[in-house]
Write an enzyme that holds these catalytic residues in place. Structure first.
Site, PDB file in Angstrom:
ATOM      1  CB  CYS A 173      38.104  13.617  35.928  1.00  0.00           C
ATOM      2  SG  CYS A 173      37.361  14.996  35.070  1.00  0.00           S
ATOM      3  CE  LYS A 208      39.420  26.917  46.431  1.00  0.00           C
ATOM      4  NZ  LYS A 208      40.757  26.364  46.093  1.00  0.00           N
ATOM      5  CD  GLU A 240      30.857  17.347  35.997  1.00  0.00           C
ATOM      6  OE1 GLU A 240      31.286  16.179  35.853  1.00  0.00           O
ATOM      7  OE2 GLU A 240      29.872  17.785  35.384  1.00  0.00           O
ATOM      8  CD  GLU A 274      40.701  10.440  38.853  1.00  0.00           C
ATOM      9  OE1 GLU A 274      40.478  10.732  40.045  1.00  0.00           O
ATOM     10  OE2 GLU A 274      40.202  11.075  37.917  1.00  0.00           O
TER      11      GLU A 274
HETATM   12  P1  ADP Z   1      42.813  17.569  43.263  1.00  0.00           P
HETATM   13  O1  ADP Z   1      43.212  16.175  43.574  1.00  0.00           O
HETATM   14  O2  ADP Z   1      42.425  17.815  41.857  1.00  0.00           O
HETATM   15  O3  ADP Z   1      43.723  18.603  43.818  1.00  0.00           O
HETATM   16  P2  ADP Z   1      40.888  18.359  45.232  1.00  0.00           P
HETATM   17  O4  ADP Z   1      39.530  17.810  45.343  1.00  0.00           O
HETATM   18  O5  ADP Z   1      41.824  18.161  46.373  1.00  0.00           O
HETATM   19  O6  ADP Z   1      41.429  17.696  43.908  1.00  0.00           O
HETATM   20  O7  ADP Z   1      40.882  19.879  44.884  1.00  0.00           O
HETATM   21  C1  ADP Z   1      39.978  20.460  43.978  1.00  0.00           C
HETATM   22  C2  ADP Z   1      39.604  21.821  44.494  1.00  0.00           C
HETATM   23  O8  ADP Z   1      38.943  21.654  45.751  1.00  0.00           O
HETATM   24  C3  ADP Z   1      40.757  22.764  44.737  1.00  0.00           C
HETATM   25  O9  ADP Z   1      40.345  24.081  44.395  1.00  0.00           O
HETATM   26  C4  ADP Z   1      40.966  22.654  46.237  1.00  0.00           C
HETATM   27  O10 ADP Z   1      41.530  23.813  46.798  1.00  0.00           O
HETATM   28  C5  ADP Z   1      39.539  22.496  46.722  1.00  0.00           C
HETATM   29  N1  ADP Z   1      39.344  21.869  48.039  1.00  0.00           N
HETATM   30  C6  ADP Z   1      40.083  20.936  48.660  1.00  0.00           C
HETATM   31  N2  ADP Z   1      39.542  20.626  49.857  1.00  0.00           N
HETATM   32  C7  ADP Z   1      38.420  21.368  50.010  1.00  0.00           C
HETATM   33  C8  ADP Z   1      37.395  21.517  51.017  1.00  0.00           C
HETATM   34  N3  ADP Z   1      37.396  20.813  52.147  1.00  0.00           N
HETATM   35  N4  ADP Z   1      36.401  22.398  50.795  1.00  0.00           N
HETATM   36  C9  ADP Z   1      36.358  23.109  49.660  1.00  0.00           C
HETATM   37  N5  ADP Z   1      37.278  23.007  48.679  1.00  0.00           N
HETATM   38  C10 ADP Z   1      38.293  22.169  48.843  1.00  0.00           C
END
Ligand code: ADP
Length: 484
Positions: free
Chosen positions: A291, A181, A257, A388
């Site tokens: 990161c 995903k 990570e 961050e």
């Molecule tokens: P960033 O700040 O790098 O956008 P996120 O942690 O929000 O970090 O997003 C990283 C990934 O996690 C993206 O692919 C996002 O779509 C996905 N993501 C965000 N929320 C969820 C969730 N509740 N469950 C699974 N994946 C998620």
């Protein structure tokens, strides 16, 4: 061929069981160019039904895939590596277009990302168990390594290729099937990669890709299913915590990570010019949207002014612009929120007494730009050194003793990357042993290497990607007792 041609020949559907298909709802997600906010294209907005179809596909081929000869899995990865490198310029342009980074940086990501396939092609044939005599004799103890089974990979937008390949590479090598995903902000590169691995011979159903705007529903649905055995996530700490909690019900294995707050320590005996070179890489790689980005510069007070002025000159001379334009050093941030959040941190630091050495503003739009910024005299308690930044801002805090430096460096919930500049061997060893981080760069601003174990401690997560350790995340151990 340019990245746009690669985009043109890439399907923007869901890749399930080796076939491209539309979302079951017909919905689409727009993908924007962060340099001017224009719509590049759209991709399928996968539903939870689509996610389940992907899991069904991954589960169906898991036994057959696990039984494939290791060499065959390795050769698929090796061919994929070659194919990515043959199209390196096209992948770089696509990455630059959807994510914003410069073409030079995007090429760096392509080489780095592809290298995970070459590294794990070589690891696929080195999976082995052990044979030993029981300490008391009379019995042989054997171990067998087996693939953990179907995996879910959730990847972020900052390295659209490499964050995928460093999960896909070891999973393919180990004999796991998977659902990827990608981040909804940057899904195109992963879709382009699907064609590459399919052409390299990866059997249908081993790698499935589901793009969606509703990651939360996708992860909750898939992780509620006992057939899913592993989740590997790269992203923010709060989302990682949600996923670890979700993994409890079916006790899936997890690799996380997560965020970082990397200290960059410069001691009084350091080669200051070399430290500035390293700082430019540790801070400005990916516009600071990494990161591993140096988030706090901890500099001995005797060299702080010199370091700040040199870094300020270098940062102030960078040209900000569209990543695909020749002469651009710094691309746009990912979206408008990122610019607002970086700007707030800088304003607060300056209001709190920090000296603005260079930068400190967001150029007028369109696009999401922030000028490279250096701040000196940032108090250790300021928000900018505790969160961050994820942008091109270097806050400098001074210290007077090694103990103070180590204390400041470790005073964070995070523990991913750290960097030290010193020419003293004994101090280097003390630092490597005292810094509570998964990675320590000594007189270098670049840590990432597919042959090294990448990962963190504390709120930066657990598990390692790359190195000899990387494949362990995808293998279970069966112990066999044979009395003799
Ligand atoms: P960033 O700040 O790098 O956008 P996120 O942690 O929000 O970090 O997003 C990283 C990934 O996690 C993206 O692919 C996002 O779509 C996905 N993501 C965000 N929320 C969820 C969730 N509740 N469950 C699974 N994946 C998620």
């Amino acid at each position: 061929m340019t990245g746009l041609d690669l985009l043109a020949k890439t399907s923007r559907g869901l890749f399930i069981a080796g076939q491209w298909r539309e979302s079951s709802t017909g919905a689409r997600i727009e993908v924007h160019d962060p340099a001017d906010d224009s719509v590049i294209t759209d991709v399928a907005d996968g539903s939870t039904d689509d996610a389940m179809a992907a899991l069904d596909a991954a589960v169906a081929v898991q036994p057959e895939w696990a039984a494939t000869a290791p060499r065959e899995r390795g050769e698929i990865l090796r061919r994929s590596f070659e194919a990515i490198m043959d199209q390196a310029d096209d992948f770089a342009e696509l990455i630059s277009l959807e994510m914003g980074k410069t073409l030079a940086e995007a090429k760096g990501e392509v080489a780095y990302g592809a290298e995970f396939f070459r590294w794990f092609a070589e690891e696929a044939v080195r999976i082995h168990g052990r044979w030993m005599q029981a300490p008391a004799g009379g019995s042989r103890l054997l171990t067998i390594r087996k693939p953990v089974g179907p995996c879910l990979f959730i990847t972020p937008w900052n390295f659209p290729l490499a964050m995928g390949t460093r999960k896909i590479g070891p999973a393919v090598a180990a004999g796991c099937t998977m659902i990827v995903k990608p981040a909804e902000l940057t899904p195109l590169t992963m879709l382009a990669l699907a064609n590459v691995v399919a052409e390299a011979g990866l059997p249908a159903g081993v790698l499935n890709i589901v793009t969606t705007h509703n990651s939360k529903a996708l992860s909750a649905t898939l992780m509620a299913d006992e057939r899913l055995r592993k989740v590997s996530f790269t992203g923010s700490t709060p989302v990682g915590q949600v996923l670890v909690r979700q993994s409890a019900d079916q006790l899936q294995r997890v690799s996380m990570e997560l965020g970082g707050n990397a200290p960059f320590l410069v001691f009084e005996d350091a080669d200051v010019a070399a430290a500035v070179d390293g700082a430019m890489i540790a801070k400005m790689r990916n516009m600071g949207e990494a990161c591993t980005a140096a988030n706090r510069f901890l500099v001995h007070e005797s060299v702080a002014r010199e370091f700040a002025d040199l870094l300020g000159q270098r940062m102030g001379a960078l040209t900000t612009g569209r990543g695909q334009t020749a002469g651009t050093d710094v691309g746009p941030l990912i979206n408008a929120d990122a610019v607002v959040s970086v700007g707030r941190l800088v304003t607060e630091a300056v209001d709190g007494g920090a000296e603005l050495v260079t930068g400190g503003s967001a150029p007028d739009g369109p696009g999401h730009f922030y000028s490279p910024t250096v701040l000196l005299g940032v108090p250790a308690g300021a928000r900018i050194v505790n969160e961050e930044i994820f942008g091109p801002v270097a806050p400098i805090t001074t210290f007077t003793s090694d103990d103070e430096a180590i204390g400041l460096a470790n005073a964070t919930e995070y523990g991913l990357a750290s960097y030290v500049y010193t020419r003293d061997l004994a101090r280097t060893i003390t630092l490597a042993e005292s810094l509570e981080f998964g990675m320590v760069g000594v007189n270098t601003g670049l840590l990432s290497n597919p042959a090294a174990p990448f990962g963190g401690v504390k709120a930066s997560g657990f598990g390692r990607e790359g190195g000899f350790e990387g494949i362990d995340e995808y293998l279970d151990t069966t112990y066999v007792a044979i009395p003799v």
